[in-house]
Design an enzyme around this catalytic site. Structure first.
Site, mmCIF file in Angstrom:
data_model
loop_
_atom_site.group_PDB
_atom_site.id
_atom_site.type_symbol
_atom_site.label_atom_id
_atom_site.label_comp_id
_atom_site.label_asym_id
_atom_site.label_seq_id
_atom_site.Cartn_x
_atom_site.Cartn_y
_atom_site.Cartn_z
ATOM 1 N N GLY A 13 11.952 -42.731 23.407
ATOM 2 C CA GLY A 13 12.633 -41.936 22.115
ATOM 3 C C GLY A 13 13.366 -42.960 21.290
ATOM 4 C CG ASN A 14 16.433 -45.588 22.338
ATOM 5 O OD1 ASN A 14 17.464 -45.029 21.369
ATOM 6 N ND2 ASN A 14 16.851 -45.499 23.568
ATOM 7 C CE LYS A 131 14.558 -33.312 27.938
ATOM 8 N NZ LYS A 131 15.089 -34.768 27.776
ATOM 9 C CE LYS A 216 8.357 -41.709 26.556
ATOM 10 N NZ LYS A 216 9.660 -41.740 27.518
ATOM 11 C CE LYS A 278 12.589 -44.258 30.635
ATOM 12 N NZ LYS A 278 11.662 -43.401 29.614
HETATM 13 P P1 ADP Z 1 13.594 -43.173 26.942
HETATM 14 O O1 ADP Z 1 14.240 -42.643 25.596
HETATM 15 O O2 ADP Z 1 12.767 -44.473 26.465
HETATM 16 O O3 ADP Z 1 12.639 -42.253 27.765
HETATM 17 P P2 ADP Z 1 15.840 -43.033 28.440
HETATM 18 O O4 ADP Z 1 17.164 -43.047 27.911
HETATM 19 O O5 ADP Z 1 15.471 -41.671 29.169
HETATM 20 O O6 ADP Z 1 14.859 -43.736 27.702
HETATM 21 O O7 ADP Z 1 15.914 -43.960 29.816
HETATM 22 C C1 ADP Z 1 16.198 -45.094 29.686
HETATM 23 C C2 ADP Z 1 17.300 -45.684 30.061
HETATM 24 O O8 ADP Z 1 17.809 -45.544 31.683
HETATM 25 C C3 ADP Z 1 17.993 -47.010 29.942
HETATM 26 O O9 ADP Z 1 18.492 -47.034 28.495
HETATM 27 C C4 ADP Z 1 19.181 -47.123 30.727
HETATM 28 O O10 ADP Z 1 20.605 -46.957 30.168
HETATM 29 C C5 ADP Z 1 18.925 -45.947 31.818
HETATM 30 N N1 ADP Z 1 18.952 -46.385 33.439
HETATM 31 C C6 ADP Z 1 19.464 -45.617 34.298
HETATM 32 N N2 ADP Z 1 19.167 -46.046 35.319
HETATM 33 C C7 ADP Z 1 18.331 -47.436 35.141
HETATM 34 C C8 ADP Z 1 18.157 -48.281 36.107
HETATM 35 N N3 ADP Z 1 18.115 -47.943 37.471
HETATM 36 N N4 ADP Z 1 17.628 -49.465 35.527
HETATM 37 C C9 ADP Z 1 17.505 -49.733 34.287
HETATM 38 N N5 ADP Z 1 17.938 -48.415 33.482
HETATM 39 C C10 ADP Z 1 18.534 -47.469 33.959
HETATM 40 MG MG MG Z 2 13.703 -40.328 28.540
#
Ligand code: ADP
Ligand code: MG
Length: 316
Positions: A13-14, A131, A216, A278
């Site tokens: 998303g970022n 969600k 996604k 993920k």
């Molecule tokens: P996206 O929009 O790419 O799906 P998300 O915000 O859903 O991103 O997921 C990525 C985020 O997960 C990172 O920015 C981080 O803050 C968080 N995160 C949580 N647990 C972990 C971990 N164990 N290692 C790395 N990042 C983590």
């Molecule tokens: Mg996400």
């Protein structure tokens, strides 16, 4: 059969909307252009490519527009909103990539496919929506909407009340074989945007959409398996996956086998709303025969796909 290596690249998303910026289409286009650097390099390296992307902020905006237009323009179901964002964001990615490839003399067609994704109507996730989507409301409004709109509402931390929808597991990508054919011919395909439009098959055998959203990353893993991708690259806002994330004991993972990753997942290092899906998607893709998953930052995409950055998840 294509002799090139195949990768599915999932844009977080970022990549397109940044929380620290004013949310305008000009900014979304600018971010989209920047997010394509790694993809352009992979195209130059000869990879066959599928691009998938998130749509959280965009669907949030679409829901806000519906709120503001209540009584004046029709309410749209979530499936239609996902389709709209797949189209709008797909267009931005497609055109930005076409222009970049032309500039760099890389001769590859790019196409966006509005993607329906099959889910199970009896998926337990449907009875237990988790969600968060759309705006924050007061508790009073939340109670009212539960009655009048039949929304499921939950408190999101201390920030207020929000609508929650189900996030069922993707089973199958409708049109996966068409996507595979295009990719194997060298076309760069943008698909499964926002996780795709959730559909189920009704008693009569027809596809039917419903109010839910698919993660996604999970949809990307399913599609990656279906098209026989070698690599799934999940591009996000951190450089590596960490153990004991956010604590003094935190350390980053470079290369992890799927068995080690399953163990870390079970130990609870990856929360459900962010890193969890993920890691689960990575495990699933490798279990289904994938060769490598990388979870990495947008900037490191090319290096990570070549095994030189990010966190790699590999078979045992
Ligand atoms: P996206 O929009 O790419 O799906 P998300 O915000 O859903 O991103 O997921 C990525 C985020 O997960 C990172 O920015 C981080 O803050 C968080 N995160 C949580 N647990 C972990 C971990 N164990 N290692 C790395 N990042 C983590
Ligand atoms: Mg996400």
């Amino acid at each position: 059969m294509s002799k090139h290596k195949k990768a599915v690249v999932a844009l977080g998303g970022n990549a397109i909307t940044r929380p620290d910026q004013e949310d305008t289409i000009a900014n979304q286009f600018a971010n989209t252009r920047k997010s394509l650097d790694g993809i352009v390099e992979l195209a130059r390296d000869g990879f066959d490519l599928v691009i998938t992307h998130g749509n959280g902020p965009q669907v949030g905006n679409a829901l806000l527009r519906i709120e503001l237009a209540r009584g004046k323009a029709p309410i749209l179901p979530l499936g239609v909103l996902v389709a709209d964002t797949e189209g709008g964001m797909g267009y931005m990615i497609e055109q930005s990539l076409q222009n970049r490839l032309r500039k760099e003399n890389i001769n590859r067609p790019v196409v966006t496919i509005i993607t329906q994704v099959l889910v199970d109507r009896n998926d337990p996730a449907i009875e237990n929506p988790t969600k968060y989507i759309g705006q924050f409301y007061t508790e009073e409004e939340a109670k009212e909407f539960e009655k009048t709109r039949r929304w499921r509402m939950k408190q999101d931390a201390d920030r207020g009340w929000r609508r929650v929808v189900a996030s069922p597991k993707p089973l199958e990508t409708i049109n996966a074989q068409i996507i595979k054919k295009l990719v194997d011919e060298g076309t760069i395909v943008i698909a499964a945007g926002g996780g795709g439009i959730p559909v189920y098959i009704d008693e009569k055998g027809n596809y039917e959409g419903f109010d839910a959203v698919i993660d996604k990353d999970r949809a990307s893993a399913v599609l990656a398996t279906e098209i026989g991708a070698d690599v799934l690259a999940i591009l996000t806002s951190v450089k590596k996956v960490a153990v004991h994330y956010g604590t003094p004991q935190q350390y980053d993972l470079d290369e992890v086998t799927v068995t080690e990753m399953r163990k870390l997942f079970a130990e609870g290092h990856f929360p459900p709303g962010s890193m969890g899906p993920k890691v689960e998607s990575a495990i699933q893709f490798i279990e289904n025969g994938g060769k490598m998953v990388t979870i990495c930052s947008l900037e490191d995409a090319q290096m990570a796909v070549h095994g030189k950055a990010g966190t790699r998840i590999i078979p045992d």
